[in-house]
Scaffold this motif. Structure first.
Motif, short mmCIF file in Angstrom:
data_model
loop_
_atom_site.label_atom_id
_atom_site.label_comp_id
_atom_site.label_asym_id
_atom_site.label_seq_id
_atom_site.Cartn_x
_atom_site.Cartn_y
_atom_site.Cartn_z
N TYR A 1 0.82 -1.22 0.00
CA TYR A 1 0.00 0.00 0.00
C TYR A 1 0.85 1.27 0.00
O TYR A 1 0.38 2.33 -0.41
N MET A 2 2.08 1.19 0.46
CA MET A 2 2.94 2.37 0.46
C MET A 2 3.60 2.62 -0.89
O MET A 2 4.22 3.66 -1.08
N VAL A 3 3.47 1.70 -1.82
CA VAL A 3 4.15 1.85 -3.12
C VAL A 3 3.50 2.92 -3.99
O VAL A 3 4.20 3.80 -4.51
N PRO A 4 2.16 2.91 -4.23
CA PRO A 4 1.59 3.95 -5.10
C PRO A 4 1.83 5.38 -4.63
O PRO A 4 2.21 6.23 -5.45
N PRO A 5 1.67 5.74 -3.33
CA PRO A 5 2.00 7.12 -2.95
C PRO A 5 3.46 7.47 -3.17
O PRO A 5 3.78 8.60 -3.58
N ALA A 6 4.36 6.51 -2.92
CA ALA A 6 5.78 6.80 -3.15
C ALA A 6 6.05 7.02 -4.64
O ALA A 6 6.81 7.93 -5.01
N MET A 7 5.45 6.23 -5.50
CA MET A 7 5.65 6.40 -6.94
C MET A 7 5.02 7.70 -7.45
O MET A 7 5.54 8.33 -8.38
N MET A 8 3.91 8.12 -6.86
CA MET A 8 3.32 9.41 -7.23
C MET A 8 4.26 10.55 -6.84
O MET A 8 4.41 11.53 -7.59
N LYS B 1 0.36 10.65 -13.29
CA LYS B 1 -0.28 9.38 -12.92
C LYS B 1 0.14 8.25 -13.85
O LYS B 1 0.32 7.11 -13.41
N LYS B 2 0.28 8.56 -15.14
CA LYS B 2 0.73 7.53 -16.08
C LYS B 2 2.13 7.06 -15.75
O LYS B 2 2.42 5.84 -15.78
N SER B 3 3.02 7.98 -15.43
CA SER B 3 4.38 7.61 -15.04
C SER B 3 4.37 6.80 -13.74
O SER B 3 5.12 5.82 -13.60
N ALA B 4 3.51 7.19 -12.80
CA ALA B 4 3.43 6.44 -11.54
C ALA B 4 2.90 5.02 -11.77
O ALA B 4 3.38 4.07 -11.16
N LEU C 1 3.87 -0.78 -12.01
CA LEU C 1 3.89 -2.03 -12.77
C LEU C 1 5.27 -2.66 -12.77
O LEU C 1 5.42 -3.87 -12.53
N SER C 2 6.30 -1.85 -13.03
CA SER C 2 7.67 -2.37 -12.99
C SER C 2 8.03 -2.86 -11.60
O SER C 2 8.68 -3.91 -11.44
N PHE C 3 7.60 -2.12 -10.59
CA PHE C 3 7.87 -2.52 -9.21
C PHE C 3 7.19 -3.85 -8.89
O PHE C 3 7.77 -4.72 -8.23
N THR C 4 5.97 -4.03 -9.38
CA THR C 4 5.24 -5.26 -9.10
C THR C 4 5.89 -6.45 -9.80
O THR C 4 6.05 -7.52 -9.21
N ILE C 5 6.27 -6.26 -11.07
CA ILE C 5 6.89 -7.37 -11.81
C ILE C 5 8.20 -7.79 -11.15
O ILE C 5 8.50 -8.99 -11.04
#
Length: 495
Positions: A420-427, A442-445, A450-454
């Motif tokens: 859950y902390m990944v999307p705010p950090a990527m934003m 948002k597109k860049s985030a 996606l790269s982080f998840t893979i």
């Protein structure tokens, strides 16, 4: 992980889904939440008929699910818009691909893996999930073509479904653009890195440049000014300070003299405060001290919105290289007014490459820091290895129910909580990159997530679990690839 642990995890998830659906069914019937769940309908119809029976409001009912399936795509498009339709199409596409993969794997791959070796079978409930993976197939087996065929079927089906989905969405998007009213942002181009000469303003430089090179299509321009919240607070504070200084040097009017026959507890008349209130009210006839003082004028950014007479000219102007120096007169199609990320327009264009490199390094560091919870989660799926390293866990995990709960459900919960902390950090990282639009940020985030998840959720999850399971078998560096090749298929059961 055993099959019983998988059933325990599935049972908990199904129970939680049923609980949340029941809570939604109850809350949507309560009068206090009408404006939360039916705000759009109330704003359009100005009428909302509540249930006639009071008891029905406290009994969950699945009737709303049936009514939701009755809506057609055109109804959803007219009610919720194109974005909602595309989001639902993504869910439908995912369900279709998952259904095809489930049928192919359940009736083709899983039986082959389960009966891949001639060994004694216990009950499926007590079996380990390793017997359902490709690791159970003997080396050199001729039945491996079944796995390749399953992959081809799933991939071909996904490509065909994607083709039809994109074709349908593209036609809806085209009709939406045609039917939409004229948007003035389609005629605008955002220009950055504007060179400024001595004694020449940004506005004059933009007008001179586009009148020389785009005289037939150039219409007007608007320079971007740097007036953030801090700048506005400083300007307002300076304005208030000037008014207070001016009040001290001004004689008090006779209307402010207190009336003598009033007692001290009653105070003065309402006219006694009229002078001070009027002094702070803006007067259209009097120029504001903020605008009259050149030191408090908003600063011009090296960016401007340039408007063209046609959309074709705007597109051409955004694609052309305006100068021999690619770091000057950089043009892009202007975002919509509500989509502009104004704070990033102040960033000098020459800093963007440095910001992108910094964000890339920060993302890599964040990915490596995330290895700690991933390794911990994989340790929960390898309880036998952890019990050897930490003997005090044997007493805690003596019960079968506790073992099934820890190995089957707890790892996914812990991993999701950390995720859950990944999307705010990527934003935050995407905002630091210097994107000029909120949608671009948002597109860049999304790409970073996606790269982080893979990388973290798939590769690192598999590799870390395999390393934990094979720590005692690693003797030399040359044995690591062979051990991973044998252990990775078994670790796939965690997904």
């Amino acid at each position: 992980m055993k099959f019983s642990a998988l059933l325990t995890s599935a049972g908990i998830n199904i129970g939680l889904c049923s609980l949340f659906l029941s809570l939604y069914s109850l809350l949507r019937k309560q009068p206090g939440f009408v404006y939360v769940y039916f705000g759009r309908r109330i704003s359009e119809e100005n009428d909302m008929n509540e249930g006639s029976c009071i008891l029905d409001r406290f009994v969950p009912s699945p009737s709303w699910i049936v009514r939701a399936w009755e809506y057609k795509q055109d109804d959803i498009l007219s009610i919720a818009g194109l974005d909602a339709v595309v989001f639902l199409r993504i869910l439908v596409f995912s369900i279709r691909v998952f259904s095809i993969a489930a049928v192919v794997c359940v009736f083709g791959v899983l039986p082959l893996n389960y009966f891949g070796q001639e060994i004694h079978r216990a009950s499926i409930h007590s079996e380990s999930l390793d017997v359902f993976t490709i690791a159970n197939i003997p080396e050199g087996s001729h039945w491996l073509w079944v796995h390749c065929l399953a992959l081809y079927i799933i991939s071909f089906s996904a490509c065909i479904l994607l083709y039809f989905e994109y074709k349908n969405i593209a036609s809806m998007r085209l009709s939406h653009i045609i039917q939409s009213p004229t948007n003035y942002s389609h005629f605008a181009v955002l220009v950055r890195a504007i060179p400024q000469e001595d004694g020449e303003s940004i506005s004059d430089a933009v007008q001179k440049f586009f009148m020389n090179y785009h005289a037939s299509s150039y219409l007007s321009h608007q320079v971007v000014y740097r007036t953030g919240k801090v700048q506005r607070l400083m300007s307002n504070a300076e304005w208030v300070y000037k008014n207070l200084v001016r009040l001290k040097s001004t004689a008090i009017s006779k209307t402010c003299v207190p009336i003598t026959y009033r007692c001290g507890l009653c105070g003065g008349t309402s006219d006694s405060f009229q002078l001070y209130r009027n002094e702070f009210e803006p007067d259209e006839k009097k120029p504001c001290p903020i605008m009259s003082d050149s030191r408090t004028k908003p600063k011009e950014c090296l960016a401007a919105f340039v408007f063209f007479k046609t959309r074709y000219a705007a597109v051409i102007g955004s694609q052309l290289l305006q100068s021999s120096n690619p770091m000057l007169w950089v043009t892009d199609l202007a975002p919509e007014p509500h989509d502009v990320y104004w704070s990033n327009l102040w960033i000098p264009y020459r800093q963007l490459w440095l910001r992108q490199i910094t964000v890339l390094l920060a993302s890599i560091v964040f990915m490596f820091l995330f290895l700690i919870p991933v390794t911990f989660v994989q340790g929960l799926t390898q309880l036998d290895k952890l019990q050897q390293m930490f003997p005090f866990l044997k007493a805690i995990l003596a019960k079968t129910v506790m073992t099934q709960l820890v190995t089957g459900y707890l790892p996914s919960v812990i991993l999701q909580l950390f995720f859950y902390m990944v999307p705010p950090a990527m934003m935050l990282f995407s905002a630091m990159e210097g994107w000029i639009s909120r949608s671009g940020r948002k597109k860049s985030a999304c790409f970073k997530v996606l790269s982080f998840t893979i990388w973290n959720i798939f590769f690192v999850n598999v590799l870390s679990g395999s390393v934990i399971s094979q720590l005692d078998a690693i003797t030399t560096p040359k044995s690591i690839p062979i051990l991973l090749a044998k252990a990775v298929p078994r670790q796939v059961s965690a997904f």
